[in-house]
Write a protein that holds these residues in place. Structure first.
Motif, PDB file in Angstrom:
ATOM      1  N   ALA A 114      61.863  44.639  35.627  1.00  0.00           N
ATOM      2  CA  ALA A 114      60.576  44.575  34.944  1.00  0.00           C
ATOM      3  C   ALA A 114      59.823  45.877  35.131  1.00  0.00           C
ATOM      4  O   ALA A 114      59.771  46.434  36.224  1.00  0.00           O
ATOM      5  CB  ALA A 114      59.761  43.414  35.487  1.00  0.00           C
ATOM      6  N   THR A 115      59.266  46.364  34.054  1.00  0.00           N
ATOM      7  CA  THR A 115      58.486  47.600  34.122  1.00  0.00           C
ATOM      8  C   THR A 115      57.033  47.248  33.870  1.00  0.00           C
ATOM      9  O   THR A 115      56.720  46.451  32.990  1.00  0.00           O
ATOM     10  CB  THR A 115      58.968  48.613  33.075  1.00  0.00           C
ATOM     11  N   PRO A 116      56.135  47.822  34.639  1.00  0.00           N
ATOM     12  CA  PRO A 116      54.717  47.520  34.427  1.00  0.00           C
ATOM     13  C   PRO A 116      54.239  48.082  33.093  1.00  0.00           C
ATOM     14  O   PRO A 116      54.679  49.140  32.656  1.00  0.00           O
ATOM     15  CB  PRO A 116      54.020  48.195  35.605  1.00  0.00           C
ATOM     16  N   VAL A 117      53.357  47.351  32.458  1.00  0.00           N
ATOM     17  CA  VAL A 117      52.804  47.793  31.187  1.00  0.00           C
ATOM     18  C   VAL A 117      51.374  48.238  31.433  1.00  0.00           C
ATOM     19  O   VAL A 117      50.577  47.505  31.996  1.00  0.00           O
ATOM     20  CB  VAL A 117      52.838  46.633  30.163  1.00  0.00           C
ATOM     21  N   GLY A 118      51.067  49.437  31.020  1.00  0.00           N
ATOM     22  CA  GLY A 118      49.714  49.947  31.187  1.00  0.00           C
ATOM     23  C   GLY A 118      49.530  50.616  32.536  1.00  0.00           C
ATOM     24  O   GLY A 118      50.464  50.761  33.334  1.00  0.00           O
ATOM     25  N   PRO A 119      48.284  51.017  32.807  1.00  0.00           N
ATOM     26  CA  PRO A 119      48.010  51.707  34.077  1.00  0.00           C
ATOM     27  C   PRO A 119      48.059  50.732  35.251  1.00  0.00           C
ATOM     28  O   PRO A 119      47.895  49.533  35.074  1.00  0.00           O
ATOM     29  CB  PRO A 119      46.588  52.248  33.869  1.00  0.00           C
ATOM     30  N   PRO A 120      48.297  51.255  36.450  1.00  0.00           N
ATOM     31  CA  PRO A 120      48.311  50.373  37.619  1.00  0.00           C
ATOM     32  C   PRO A 120      46.913  49.824  37.869  1.00  0.00           C
ATOM     33  O   PRO A 120      45.913  50.412  37.453  1.00  0.00           O
ATOM     34  CB  PRO A 120      48.756  51.291  38.758  1.00  0.00           C
ATOM     35  N   PRO A 121      46.821  48.694  38.555  1.00  0.00           N
ATOM     36  CA  PRO A 121      45.494  48.129  38.829  1.00  0.00           C
ATOM     37  C   PRO A 121      44.686  49.063  39.718  1.00  0.00           C
ATOM     38  O   PRO A 121      45.251  49.785  40.545  1.00  0.00           O
ATOM     39  CB  PRO A 121      45.808  46.810  39.537  1.00  0.00           C
ATOM     40  N   PRO A 122      43.372  49.060  39.549  1.00  0.00           N
ATOM     41  CA  PRO A 122      42.552  49.971  40.354  1.00  0.00           C
ATOM     42  C   PRO A 122      42.562  49.569  41.824  1.00  0.00           C
ATOM     43  O   PRO A 122      42.728  48.401  42.161  1.00  0.00           O
ATOM     44  CB  PRO A 122      41.154  49.806  39.763  1.00  0.00           C
ATOM     45  N   SER A 123      42.414  50.568  42.679  1.00  0.00           N
ATOM     46  CA  SER A 123      42.343  50.294  44.112  1.00  0.00           C
ATOM     47  C   SER A 123      41.200  51.113  44.703  1.00  0.00           C
ATOM     48  O   SER A 123      40.815  52.145  44.171  1.00  0.00           O
ATOM     49  CB  SER A 123      43.665  50.645  44.799  1.00  0.00           C
ATOM     50  N   ASP A 124      40.688  50.622  45.786  1.00  0.00           N
ATOM     51  CA  ASP A 124      39.572  51.281  46.440  1.00  0.00           C
ATOM     52  C   ASP A 124      39.956  51.490  47.898  1.00  0.00           C
ATOM     53  O   ASP A 124      40.055  50.528  48.671  1.00  0.00           O
ATOM     54  CB  ASP A 124      38.320  50.406  46.308  1.00  0.00           C
ATOM     55  N   GLY A 125      40.174  52.739  48.268  1.00  0.00           N
ATOM     56  CA  GLY A 125      40.607  53.054  49.622  1.00  0.00           C
ATOM     57  C   GLY A 125      39.590  52.682  50.677  1.00  0.00           C
ATOM     58  O   GLY A 125      39.943  52.243  51.777  1.00  0.00           O
ATOM     59  N   ALA A 126      38.299  52.821  50.344  1.00  0.00           N
ATOM     60  CA  ALA A 126      37.251  52.501  51.322  1.00  0.00           C
ATOM     61  C   ALA A 126      37.245  51.004  51.622  1.00  0.00           C
ATOM     62  O   ALA A 126      37.125  50.598  52.782  1.00  0.00           O
ATOM     63  CB  ALA A 126      35.894  52.945  50.785  1.00  0.00           C
ATOM     64  N   ARG A 127      37.378  50.189  50.583  1.00  0.00           N
ATOM     65  CA  ARG A 127      37.398  48.737  50.806  1.00  0.00           C
ATOM     66  C   ARG A 127      38.639  48.327  51.582  1.00  0.00           C
ATOM     67  O   ARG A 127      38.590  47.460  52.449  1.00  0.00           O
ATOM     68  CB  ARG A 127      37.356  47.992  49.469  1.00  0.00           C
ATOM     69  N   ALA A 128      39.786  48.967  51.276  1.00  0.00           N
ATOM     70  CA  ALA A 128      41.017  48.657  52.000  1.00  0.00           C
ATOM     71  C   ALA A 128      40.881  49.035  53.469  1.00  0.00           C
ATOM     72  O   ALA A 128      41.322  48.300  54.357  1.00  0.00           O
ATOM     73  CB  ALA A 128      42.197  49.379  51.366  1.00  0.00           C
ATOM     74  N   ALA A 129      40.228  50.178  53.739  1.00  0.00           N
ATOM     75  CA  ALA A 129      40.029  50.605  55.130  1.00  0.00           C
ATOM     76  C   ALA A 129      39.117  49.627  55.867  1.00  0.00           C
ATOM     77  O   ALA A 129      39.359  49.308  57.035  1.00  0.00           O
ATOM     78  CB  ALA A 129      39.447  52.012  55.166  1.00  0.00           C
ATOM     79  N   LEU A 130      38.074  49.143  55.189  1.00  0.00           N
ATOM     80  CA  LEU A 130      37.190  48.158  55.821  1.00  0.00           C
ATOM     81  C   LEU A 130      37.941  46.864  56.125  1.00  0.00           C
ATOM     82  O   LEU A 130      37.755  46.264  57.191  1.00  0.00           O
ATOM     83  CB  LEU A 130      35.990  47.866  54.919  1.00  0.00           C
ATOM     84  N   ALA A 131      38.780  46.437  55.203  1.00  0.00           N
ATOM     85  CA  ALA A 131      39.552  45.212  55.420  1.00  0.00           C
ATOM     86  C   ALA A 131      40.506  45.381  56.600  1.00  0.00           C
ATOM     87  O   ALA A 131      40.662  44.475  57.428  1.00  0.00           O
ATOM     88  CB  ALA A 131      40.319  44.848  54.155  1.00  0.00           C
ATOM     89  N   GLN A 132      41.141  46.544  56.685  1.00  0.00           N
ATOM     90  CA  GLN A 132      42.054  46.790  57.805  1.00  0.00           C
ATOM     91  C   GLN A 132      41.303  46.831  59.126  1.00  0.00           C
ATOM     92  O   GLN A 132      41.796  46.324  60.139  1.00  0.00           O
ATOM     93  CB  GLN A 132      42.815  48.095  57.583  1.00  0.00           C
ATOM     94  N   GLU A 133      40.113  47.394  59.114  1.00  0.00           N
ATOM     95  CA  GLU A 133      39.312  47.453  60.339  1.00  0.00           C
ATOM     96  C   GLU A 133      38.883  46.055  60.770  1.00  0.00           C
ATOM     97  O   GLU A 133      38.921  45.719  61.951  1.00  0.00           O
ATOM     98  CB  GLU A 133      38.085  48.354  60.122  1.00  0.00           C
ATOM     99  N   ARG A 134      38.461  45.219  59.819  1.00  0.00           N
ATOM    100  CA  ARG A 134      38.094  43.839  60.155  1.00  0.00           C
ATOM    101  C   ARG A 134      39.307  43.080  60.709  1.00  0.00           C
ATOM    102  O   ARG A 134      39.186  42.294  61.636  1.00  0.00           O
ATOM    103  CB  ARG A 134      37.548  43.116  58.921  1.00  0.00           C
ATOM    104  N   TYR A 135      40.469  43.330  60.137  1.00  0.00           N
ATOM    105  CA  TYR A 135      41.679  42.668  60.618  1.00  0.00           C
ATOM    106  C   TYR A 135      42.006  43.124  62.043  1.00  0.00           C
ATOM    107  O   TYR A 135      42.342  42.324  62.908  1.00  0.00           O
ATOM    108  CB  TYR A 135      42.849  42.970  59.677  1.00  0.00           C
TER     109      TYR A 135
END
Length: 96
Positions: free
Chosen positions: A47-68
């Motif tokens: 399967a090949t993705p159609v369209g652009p990849p979903p947006p991501s936010d590095g700051a939110r990911a870093a906050l989630a990792q810190e909370r974890y």
């Protein structure tokens, strides 16, 4: 008397067993439903993705990792069937 009853029972059992035919082969579509269900559940490896990849936010990911890491994970609120899509009805005031 008991021997005669057992002999009669054995004779009946032997007679009834001759009525059945042994099945040596299975139907040619045996297991087809299982095979179709398995195919429906397997992800397409090509399967090949159609369209652009979903947006991501590095700051939110870093906050989630810190909370974890610190054990302060925000737990999701459980959804129940009685709460999904339910709009509270307006309450009637006191009757005079």
């Amino acid at each position: 008397m008991r021997a005669t009853a057992l002999a009669g029972l054995a004779l009946c059992a032997a007679g009834l067993s001759a009525c059945t035919t042994p099945r040596t082969t299975l139907s040619e579509d045996f297991g087809r439903a299982l095979h179709e269900d398995l195919l429906a559940q397997i992800a397409d490896p090509d399967a090949t993705p159609v369209g652009p990849p979903p947006p991501s936010d590095g700051a939110r990911a870093a906050l989630a990792q810190e909370r974890y890491r610190t054990g302060k994970v925000i737990k999701p609120t459980p959804a129940t069937a009685s709460k999904i899509g339910v709009v509270a009805a307006p309450t009637a005031g006191p009757t005079p």
